[in-house]
Design a protein around this motif. Sequence first.
Motif, PDB file in Angstrom:
ATOM      1  N   SER B  25       0.835  -1.206   0.000  1.00 33.42           N
ATOM      2  CA  SER B  25       0.000   0.000   0.000  1.00 33.42           C
ATOM      3  C   SER B  25       0.871   1.257   0.000  1.00 33.42           C
ATOM      4  O   SER B  25       0.636   2.191  -0.779  1.00 33.42           O
ATOM      5  CB  SER B  25      -0.915  -0.044   1.221  1.00 33.42           C
ATOM      6  N   VAL B  26       1.890   1.266   0.869  1.00 30.40           N
ATOM      7  CA  VAL B  26       2.786   2.440   0.946  1.00 30.40           C
ATOM      8  C   VAL B  26       3.536   2.608  -0.380  1.00 30.40           C
ATOM      9  O   VAL B  26       3.618   3.721  -0.931  1.00 30.40           O
ATOM     10  CB  VAL B  26       3.790   2.280   2.114  1.00 30.40           C
ATOM     11  N   ALA B  27       4.039   1.497  -0.916  1.00 30.95           N
ATOM     12  CA  ALA B  27       4.805   1.569  -2.169  1.00 30.95           C
ATOM     13  C   ALA B  27       3.918   2.067  -3.306  1.00 30.95           C
ATOM     14  O   ALA B  27       4.341   2.898  -4.122  1.00 30.95           O
ATOM     15  CB  ALA B  27       5.388   0.203  -2.499  1.00 30.95           C
ATOM     16  N   ALA B  28       2.664   1.561  -3.363  1.00 33.07           N
ATOM     17  CA  ALA B  28       1.753   1.971  -4.439  1.00 33.07           C
ATOM     18  C   ALA B  28       1.467   3.471  -4.347  1.00 33.07           C
ATOM     19  O   ALA B  28       1.428   4.173  -5.355  1.00 33.07           O
ATOM     20  CB  ALA B  28       0.453   1.177  -4.347  1.00 33.07           C
ATOM     21  N   ARG B  29       1.289   3.961  -3.098  1.00 35.20           N
ATOM     22  CA  ARG B  29       1.019   5.401  -2.931  1.00 35.20           C
ATOM     23  C   ARG B  29       2.223   6.239  -3.378  1.00 35.20           C
ATOM     24  O   ARG B  29       2.082   7.254  -4.031  1.00 35.20           O
ATOM     25  CB  ARG B  29       0.669   5.700  -1.474  1.00 35.20           C
ATOM     26  N   ARG B  30       3.435   5.772  -3.004  1.00 33.57           N
ATOM     27  CA  ARG B  30       4.651   6.523  -3.374  1.00 33.57           C
ATOM     28  C   ARG B  30       4.847   6.533  -4.883  1.00 33.57           C
ATOM     29  O   ARG B  30       5.183   7.560  -5.479  1.00 33.57           O
ATOM     30  CB  ARG B  30       5.876   5.909  -2.696  1.00 33.57           C
ATOM     31  N   VAL B  31       4.598   5.378  -5.510  1.00 35.56           N
ATOM     32  CA  VAL B  31       4.764   5.297  -6.963  1.00 35.56           C
ATOM     33  C   VAL B  31       3.729   6.182  -7.650  1.00 35.56           C
ATOM     34  O   VAL B  31       4.038   6.914  -8.583  1.00 35.56           O
ATOM     35  CB  VAL B  31       4.633   3.826  -7.443  1.00 35.56           C
ATOM     36  N   ARG B  32       2.473   6.132  -7.142  1.00 33.29           N
ATOM     37  CA  ARG B  32       1.402   6.908  -7.756  1.00 33.29           C
ATOM     38  C   ARG B  32       1.702   8.402  -7.650  1.00 33.29           C
ATOM     39  O   ARG B  32       1.495   9.154  -8.587  1.00 33.29           O
ATOM     40  CB  ARG B  32       0.075   6.591  -7.050  1.00 33.29           C
ATOM     41  N   ARG B  33       2.224   8.812  -6.478  1.00 32.38           N
ATOM     42  CA  ARG B  33       2.517  10.234  -6.277  1.00 32.38           C
ATOM     43  C   ARG B  33       3.607  10.690  -7.244  1.00 32.38           C
ATOM     44  O   ARG B  33       3.550  11.770  -7.814  1.00 32.38           O
ATOM     45  CB  ARG B  33       2.976  10.462  -4.830  1.00 32.38           C
ATOM     46  N   ARG B  34       4.592   9.816  -7.443  1.00 30.80           N
ATOM     47  CA  ARG B  34       5.735  10.209  -8.270  1.00 30.80           C
ATOM     48  C   ARG B  34       5.399  10.144  -9.764  1.00 30.80           C
ATOM     49  O   ARG B  34       5.794  10.966 -10.542  1.00 30.80           O
ATOM     50  CB  ARG B  34       6.924   9.304  -7.961  1.00 30.80           C
ATOM     51  N   LEU B  35       4.644   9.109 -10.148  1.00 31.88           N
ATOM     52  CA  LEU B  35       4.464   8.873 -11.577  1.00 31.88           C
ATOM     53  C   LEU B  35       3.104   9.312 -12.118  1.00 31.88           C
ATOM     54  O   LEU B  35       2.903   9.374 -13.312  1.00 31.88           O
ATOM     55  CB  LEU B  35       4.670   7.386 -11.879  1.00 31.88           C
ATOM     56  N   ARG B  36       2.161   9.554 -11.205  1.00 30.07           N
ATOM     57  CA  ARG B  36       0.805   9.971 -11.583  1.00 30.07           C
ATOM     58  C   ARG B  36       0.210   9.072 -12.663  1.00 30.07           C
ATOM     59  O   ARG B  36       0.095   7.881 -12.495  1.00 30.07           O
ATOM     60  CB  ARG B  36       0.810  11.436 -12.008  1.00 30.07           C
ATOM     61  N   ALA B  37      -0.141   9.656 -13.823  1.00 31.29           N
ATOM     62  CA  ALA B  37      -0.886   8.885 -14.829  1.00 31.29           C
ATOM     63  C   ALA B  37      -0.102   7.700 -15.371  1.00 31.29           C
ATOM     64  O   ALA B  37      -0.669   6.728 -15.835  1.00 31.29           O
ATOM     65  CB  ALA B  37      -1.293   9.807 -15.967  1.00 31.29           C
ATOM     66  N   GLU B  38       1.233   7.813 -15.295  1.00 31.37           N
ATOM     67  CA  GLU B  38       2.036   6.721 -15.868  1.00 31.37           C
ATOM     68  C   GLU B  38       2.139   5.527 -14.929  1.00 31.37           C
ATOM     69  O   GLU B  38       2.758   4.527 -15.272  1.00 31.37           O
ATOM     70  CB  GLU B  38       3.456   7.215 -16.187  1.00 31.37           C
TER      71      GLU B  38
END
Lengths: 187, 212
Positions: B25-38
């Motif tokens: 969950s934490v990793a997914a949030r960090r990735v989503r924040r950094r990469l957004r739509a990608e």
Amino acid sequence: MSARLWLTAYAGVVLAASFLHRAELLAALLATVLLAAGRRAPKVLKRAALATLLFTGVVVLLHVTLELQRGGDPWSWALRTLLRVLTMTSATMALTLRVDLIRLLAHRPVLGPVLLIAMAQIGAVRRLVRDTRRALLSRSPTAPGPRTYVRHGGATGGALVRRAAREMTVVTRAMTSRGAFLDADPH
Amino acid sequence: MHVPDGFLGPQTWLPAAGVAAAAWSVAARRVRRRLRAETIPALGVTAACCFGLMLVAIPLPAGASVHATGVAVLALRFGLSASFLAISLVLALQALLLGDGGVTSLPVTALALGLGGGAAAVATRRLLSGLGPRAARFGAGWTAVMTAALLTGLVLGLQPQLGRDAAGAPLYFPFGWRTVLPALLLPHAVLGLIEGAITVAALDRLGDRSDA
């Protein structure tokens, strides 16, 4: 039976196989899993046995040998372990035959598309790795040495990562052009 | 390190699943924040890339071969969170589609290889940066494999202590740390050299995040 019911049954089998320690109960559970697999039961059992053969075989053989040397009785442990491993792995195999994972996760906003892209890309990546290995062998007059294999492995790894970085842009553009991400919260 | 189902007790895999779920969950949030739509394409493509790296096999004598895990390459190139998620997804696909590794052991393997191995690679890269990029990348590859093997060995070696039947036989994996740690660490010390060499060779062509 719906996909959710199969998933629930799978979770039940995994939990039961984890907590049961009597060989006859584990055998009954394995029989239930194979019955649920239907006509594909022999295929499920064969795939489960082959997939777990190396790790399970080594551990069981080693433990049996050591226990026999010590004068102990390793057979009940060996039977229980083989039945438990086969039951749980057969249950996973039976589940993937009965349930289409991509369809099951189709309505999950992140996991569904991720799985679809990954599985589609994996086919292409497997072909690329196979082709580069064939290219190395066909261009080498003698059998390549370890240094060549490592350099080749590094080059293949580099090509895969570069390809991944490029594909991300292409897939993102393709998905955006089909309406994905348009309703995403920019914050 | 692909541990099949049935060798880890529920006292291990149930808490590990909880820890892994939190880490995912934490990793997914960090990735989503950094990469957004990608995010979605990045995860799917990175997972496929990781699957491909695991197919890169180096032949050994007597017909055997070892394969790279790619964890150091991914962690140094894409960051720890993305590589952890990608490796977890690949391990899940391998367990579900090929029966290679178990579903119940997936959280432990994902934490050991994806998070432990990836974090070790990033930390070693930083620690050894003074020795030059190639030495640091080699160390990162070797440490990633050794850390994953060590963590897996610690979890496997714990199993005999978790439960025994009335006759005193272990309920799950039978060997303790004295057996399992050398059995896992010695071969992986050699495998780590190959992983280190592949990490150097791959990142020589790509550069890692510290070069960007």
